[in-house]
Design an enzyme around this catalytic site. Structure first.
Site, short mmCIF file in Angstrom:
data_model
loop_
_atom_site.label_atom_id
_atom_site.label_comp_id
_atom_site.label_asym_id
_atom_site.label_seq_id
_atom_site.Cartn_x
_atom_site.Cartn_y
_atom_site.Cartn_z
CB CYS A 50 -39.70 -16.26 17.25
SG CYS A 50 -40.48 -15.17 15.95
CB SER A 107 -42.83 -6.36 13.29
OG SER A 107 -43.49 -6.09 14.40
CD GLN A 118 -45.75 -12.69 19.09
OE1 GLN A 118 -45.24 -11.35 18.30
NE2 GLN A 118 -45.34 -13.77 18.42
CG MET A 191 -38.09 -15.45 1.03
SD MET A 191 -38.26 -14.88 -0.57
CE MET A 191 -37.40 -16.30 -1.64
#
Length: 416
Positions: A50, A107, A118, A191
């Site tokens: 994503c 990340s 992934q 969040m």
């Protein structure tokens, strides 16, 4: 062979979401792999999450511009649209990048676990479709091994900076195993989304509600694993849940004590309130079976972990540098693989010749002794060839006597 023939083109979380959505391979990884492979006949791996879309290629013949053009044309975007967000890496830089990605240093939540899975998935899909080869298989295998190593040795995965990530960790400590648990997340902001993704990665069934229902519906398009719950039904869903996380910007309690007590059936519920002002009426925490964690509880851990994490990142950087050097050294020795095979072949033949010579001179020897002699001669030959190969590899790696070493192998290992 040239290590700069390892090339990578891609975008990451620093790219605006409206662009990331347009250049996401998603479920089309196989299609893209096969198209690239059929067109260019090169090793290729696609990493799609994503937050990032990256193409890794190993080829002596394909230029970086060709890979870049493929990326742009596949998604039907323009170079101007991608602009500064598209990055291109080659050689050692590309190697270091995938190692950093696998370790979680690239990340959004540094050190998170999901990216490692992934990366595994990326190389698995490529191998299943015969799109990768010796170089990229080794590169991604080393990246995965390294990712596991840094998480095990440093414990960085337990030191999350994100409040939402820490919230899920608190819940994990409460339930030990989140697989098959039901979680209800109220709020679809940043969040809330981070919490949702982390819960899903742990096997939790996640239900989501938002006062503006369309936002929850839109989020399901991005994260299809979630189930959308109408906001008016939130108390019914809370009563069914094991976990409740509330992350809204409402100026009042979104979970009221009086309304909650009417639907509560006595089951264990872990609630995490990551909103300011608070979303959950603190009186609910006084009910037996219900536990509530607030921002104050989570922030203490976040602040402590932030200090610790800086040291861990420095340690991980050093581990990555060592792994990069090991990969580069392995790559250098590929140039002498044919000669190394000749040395091993030469050692095998010599041990066989000497075995026959010894056996012919001995009389009254049984089969067991013959076998032991054969094993001993092969062991000696292997030890000598291994030592020779080790020194020659070191010479190649350190660029000492490279031509002399290869000539020596060809002359002494190639003519049996």
């Amino acid at each position: 062979m040239n290590i700069n023939d390892i090339k990578m083109v891609g975008i990451d979380q620093n790219t605006p979401i409206e662009i990331r959505e347009r250049v996401s391979f998603g479920k089309e990884i196989k299609k893209a792999l096969l198209k690239f492979k059929e067109t260019y006949n090169a090793e290729v791996v696609i990493l799609s999450t994503c937050h990032r879309s990256e193409i890794y290629v190993y080829s002596e013949n394909i230029a970086l511009k060709t890979i870049k053009d493929f990326f742009i044309e596949y998604f039907k975007v323009t170079e101007d649209e991608l602009g500064q967000y598209l990055y291109i890496l080659t050689g050692v830089d590309a190697v270091k990048h995938i190692f950093r990605v696998a370790c979680g240093l690239e990340s959004m939540v540094v050190g998170e676990d999901q990216i490692l899975g992934q990366v595994k998935n990326a190389i698995s899909i490529s191998q299943e479709n015969f799109a990768s080869g010796k170089i990229l298989n080794k590169l991604f295998r080393d990246a995965i091994t390294l990712g596991k190593k840094v998480r095990t040795e440093t414990g960085i995965k337990d030191l999350a900076l994100s409040i939402s990530y820490i919230a899920v960790k608190f819940i994990s400590d409460e339930f030990k195993d989140l697989n098959d648990k039901k979680a209800f997340v109220i709020g679809t902001g940043e969040m809330g989304q981070i919490a949702i993704k982390n819960l899903i990665s742990k096997g939790t069934k996640v239900y989501v509600s938002n006062r503006t229902h369309s936002k929850a519906v839109d989020l399901k398009k991005i994260i299809p694993e979630i189930e959308v719950v109408p906001y008016d039904d939130k108390y019914v869903q809370i009563a069914r849940s094991d976990i409740v996380i509330s992350a809204t910007d409402a100026p009042h309690y979104t979970i009221d004590y009086e309304k909650f007590i009417k639907v509560y059936k006595g089951k264990k519920i872990c609630m995490v309130d990551i909103a300011l002002p608070r979303d959950i009426d603190p009186k609910i925490g006084e009910i037996e079976g219900v536990s509530i964690y607030t921002l104050d509880d989570l922030k203490k851990t976040a602040d402590e972990n932030k200090k610790k994490r800086i040291g861990f990142i420095n340690v991980i950087e050093k581990i990555i540098e060592s792994a990069v050097n090991n990969f580069v050294n392995w790559f250098k020795t590929l140039a002498i693989e044919p000669q190394i095979k000749n040395i091993n072949k030469f050692a095998d033949v010599i041990s066989e010749i000497e075995f026959e010579r010894v056996i012919n001179k001995l009389s009254n020897i049984d089969e067991r002794d013959k076998k032991n002699i054969e094993i001993a001669l092969k062991r000696v030959a292997k030890k000598m060839s291994d030592l020779m190969i080790k020194h020659i590899k070191n010479d190649i790696i350190n660029k000492k006597y490279e031509e002399v070493a290869i000539d020596f192998i060809d002359e002494n290992g190639g003519n049996i």
